[in-house]
Write an enzyme that holds these catalytic residues in place. Structure first.
Site, PDB file in Angstrom:
ATOM      1  N   SER A 144      33.935  42.423  37.653  1.00 16.16           N
ATOM      2  CA  SER A 144      34.093  40.883  37.074  1.00 16.16           C
ATOM      3  C   SER A 144      34.069  41.142  35.421  1.00 16.16           C
ATOM      4  CB  SER A 144      32.708  40.301  37.166  1.00 16.16           C
ATOM      5  OG  SER A 144      32.227  39.186  36.685  1.00 16.16           O
ATOM      6  N   TYR A 157      23.754  40.427  38.746  1.00 15.42           N
ATOM      7  CA  TYR A 157      25.096  40.539  39.136  1.00 15.42           C
ATOM      8  C   TYR A 157      26.049  41.515  38.165  1.00 15.42           C
ATOM      9  CZ  TYR A 157      30.116  38.840  40.181  1.00 15.42           C
ATOM     10  OH  TYR A 157      31.320  38.699  40.500  1.00 15.42           O
TER      11      TYR A 157
HETATM   12  N1  LIG Z   1      35.289  33.801  41.664  1.00 13.69           N
HETATM   13  C1  LIG Z   1      35.158  34.216  40.473  1.00 13.69           C
HETATM   14  O1  LIG Z   1      35.079  33.602  39.505  1.00 13.69           O
HETATM   15  C2  LIG Z   1      34.922  35.844  40.255  1.00 13.69           C
HETATM   16  C3  LIG Z   1      34.816  36.175  39.073  1.00 13.69           C
HETATM   17  C4  LIG Z   1      34.421  37.618  38.752  1.00 13.69           C
HETATM   18  C5  LIG Z   1      34.493  38.512  40.147  1.00 13.69           C
HETATM   19  N2  LIG Z   1      34.469  37.751  41.373  1.00 13.69           N
HETATM   20  C6  LIG Z   1      34.332  38.780  42.430  1.00 13.69           C
HETATM   21  O2  LIG Z   1      35.657  38.669  43.371  1.00 13.69           O
HETATM   22  C7  LIG Z   1      35.222  39.062  44.655  1.00 13.69           C
HETATM   23  C8  LIG Z   1      35.493  37.498  45.864  1.00 13.69           C
HETATM   24  O3  LIG Z   1      34.959  36.637  44.965  1.00 13.69           O
HETATM   25  P1  LIG Z   1      35.477  35.269  45.526  1.00 13.69           P
HETATM   26  O4  LIG Z   1      35.573  34.192  44.134  1.00 13.69           O
HETATM   27  O5  LIG Z   1      36.563  35.096  46.401  1.00 13.69           O
HETATM   28  O6  LIG Z   1      33.968  34.555  46.191  1.00 13.69           O
HETATM   29  P2  LIG Z   1      33.891  33.674  47.715  1.00 13.69           P
HETATM   30  O7  LIG Z   1      34.781  32.857  47.389  1.00 13.69           O
HETATM   31  O8  LIG Z   1      32.394  33.405  47.374  1.00 13.69           O
HETATM   32  O9  LIG Z   1      33.947  34.697  48.640  1.00 13.69           O
HETATM   33  C9  LIG Z   1      33.116  35.699  48.917  1.00 13.69           C
HETATM   34  C10 LIG Z   1      33.716  36.523  49.984  1.00 13.69           C
HETATM   35  O10 LIG Z   1      32.853  37.634  50.275  1.00 13.69           O
HETATM   36  C11 LIG Z   1      32.309  37.800  51.593  1.00 13.69           C
HETATM   37  N3  LIG Z   1      31.138  38.377  51.668  1.00 13.69           N
HETATM   38  C12 LIG Z   1      29.852  38.024  51.217  1.00 13.69           C
HETATM   39  N4  LIG Z   1      29.085  38.964  51.594  1.00 13.69           N
HETATM   40  C13 LIG Z   1      29.624  39.651  52.382  1.00 13.69           C
HETATM   41  C14 LIG Z   1      29.217  40.630  53.431  1.00 13.69           C
HETATM   42  N5  LIG Z   1      27.899  41.282  53.523  1.00 13.69           N
HETATM   43  N6  LIG Z   1      29.994  41.418  54.078  1.00 13.69           N
HETATM   44  C15 LIG Z   1      31.369  41.081  54.105  1.00 13.69           C
HETATM   45  N7  LIG Z   1      31.970  39.968  53.490  1.00 13.69           N
HETATM   46  C16 LIG Z   1      30.981  39.565  52.854  1.00 13.69           C
HETATM   47  C17 LIG Z   1      32.310  36.267  51.799  1.00 13.69           C
HETATM   48  O11 LIG Z   1      32.448  36.190  53.327  1.00 13.69           O
HETATM   49  P3  LIG Z   1      31.757  35.027  54.188  1.00 13.69           P
HETATM   50  O12 LIG Z   1      32.856  33.867  54.115  1.00 13.69           O
HETATM   51  O13 LIG Z   1      31.274  35.577  55.496  1.00 13.69           O
HETATM   52  O14 LIG Z   1      30.742  34.663  53.369  1.00 13.69           O
HETATM   53  C18 LIG Z   1      33.745  35.745  51.060  1.00 13.69           C
HETATM   54  O15 LIG Z   1      35.001  36.185  51.857  1.00 13.69           O
HETATM   55  C19 LIG Z   1      33.505  39.192  44.890  1.00 13.69           C
HETATM   56  O16 LIG Z   1      33.540  40.530  44.696  1.00 13.69           O
HETATM   57  C20 LIG Z   1      33.246  38.648  43.364  1.00 13.69           C
HETATM   58  O17 LIG Z   1      32.118  39.110  42.883  1.00 13.69           O
HETATM   59  C21 LIG Z   1      34.759  36.629  41.559  1.00 13.69           C
END
Ligand SMILES: NC(=O)c1ccc[n+]([C@@H]2O[C@H](COP(=O)([O-])OP(=O)(O)OC[C@H]3O[C@@H](n4cnc5c(N)ncnc54)[C@H](OP(=O)(O)O)[C@@H]3O)[C@@H](O)[C@H]2O)c1
Length: 252
Positions: A144, A157
């Site tokens: 991130s 985080y």
């Molecule tokens: N969006 C942002 O602004 C942002 C910024 C920086 C970094 N990131 C990083 O990008 C990645 C994806 O984020 P996103 O924005 O797509 O978030 P999101 O929409 O909240 O999706 C999170 C994903 O992670 C899965 N997950 C959570 N806990 C899990 C577990 N124990 N085992 C397997 N899967 C699990 C969720 O599955 P479920 O559907 O089962 O909950 C979902 O598919 C993350 O690592 C996040 O930290 C995001």
């Protein structure tokens, strides 16, 4: 290396994982859509297949070491049946959680859960799959922009994302002799369900965060997914142990 290799994407049922699974399928990878349940993975598999791609669903809770072991066995059995000549060329450790609280509100359970999903899970999955990945394979871990800059109430985080970056650099050194490269993508604020969908649904927050970026807006899932796809392409075959921020230039 063949473009019909296998790419495993965790947390691929929604958000950046779903976008990444689809982007890799468009680049002719056979994609393993790993999600906490088969029900969550199947619609993404169906969408890829409807678009003339190839995909398999996989149940995987990265916070549970037993689930990682079971998923590895399931994965190896599934691919030897569906794609017997293909190798696991790409692993994208995308699954992640953010439990945001100021210092007074942080609990030991929040710390353990955050590190179990964001750090221990990717580590154990790499350990489980590397023996089955060929020379030339690529691993991308999701970090991130918050590992570089500070935002209120994000200490745990941010620490977990700093940890995955350190882990990635160390493992890049350790796995380099096997020809496996590991890099991190560090997204800035991106419009998904993350943080309760605030970066997608809260106009005030979108505007405020957008103002913090050089390009003047929050990111869209495809913009992260295409960066992941670029990182695993052969164009970047001489890059390992690096962190690429994909944020529109947040807080430069
Ligand atoms: N969006 C942002 O602004 C942002 C910024 C920086 C970094 N990131 C990083 O990008 C990645 C994806 O984020 P996103 O924005 O797509 O978030 P999101 O929409 O909240 O999706 C999170 C994903 O992670 C899965 N997950 C959570 N806990 C899990 C577990 N124990 N085992 C397997 N899967 C699990 C969720 O599955 P479920 O559907 O089962 O909950 C979902 O598919 C993350 O690592 C996040 O930290 C995001």
């Amino acid at each position: 290396m063949s473009t019909s290799g296998i790419a495993v994407v965790t947390g691929a049922g929604r958000g950046l994982g779903q976008a990444t699974a689809r982007a890799l399928a468009e680049r002719e990878y056979r994609v393993v859509v790993a999600a906490r349940s088969l029900e969550a993975a199947q619609p993404v598999v169906d969408a890829i297949v409807a678009n003339a791609g190839e995909a398999l669903p996989l149940a995987l809770d990265v916070a549970d070491p037993a689930s990682i072991d079971a998923a590895r066995d399931e994965l190896l059995a599934g691919i030897s049946e569906a794609w017997p000549d293909a190798k696991i060329e790409v692993l994208v450790n995308n699954a992640g959680i953010g439990l945001f609280a100021p210092l007074e509100g942080i609990t030991a359970d929040d710390v353990d859960r955050t590190f179990a999903v964001n750090v221990r899970g990717p580590l154990l999955l790499i350990q489980a799959l590397v023996p089955h990945m060929p020379p030339g394979a690529r691993i991308v871990n999701l970090s991130s922009s918050l590992s570089r800059h500070v935002s209120p109430a994000t200490a745990v985080y941010a620490a977990s994302k700093a940890a995955i970056e350190a882990l990635s650099r160390s493992l890049a050194s350790e796995l380099g002799p096997r020809g496996i490269r590991i890099n991190t993508i560090a997204p800035g604020p991106t419009a998904t369900d993350f943080n309760g969908g605030a970066m997608r649904d809260n106009a005030e927050m979108r505007h405020g965060l957008g103002q913090q970026t050089a390009l003047g807006r929050v990111g869209e899932p495809d913009e992260i997914a295409h960066a992941v796809a670029a990182f695993v392409s052969s164009d970047l075959r001489w890059v390992t142990g690096e962190r690429l921020e994909v944020s529109g230039g947040v807080l430069l």
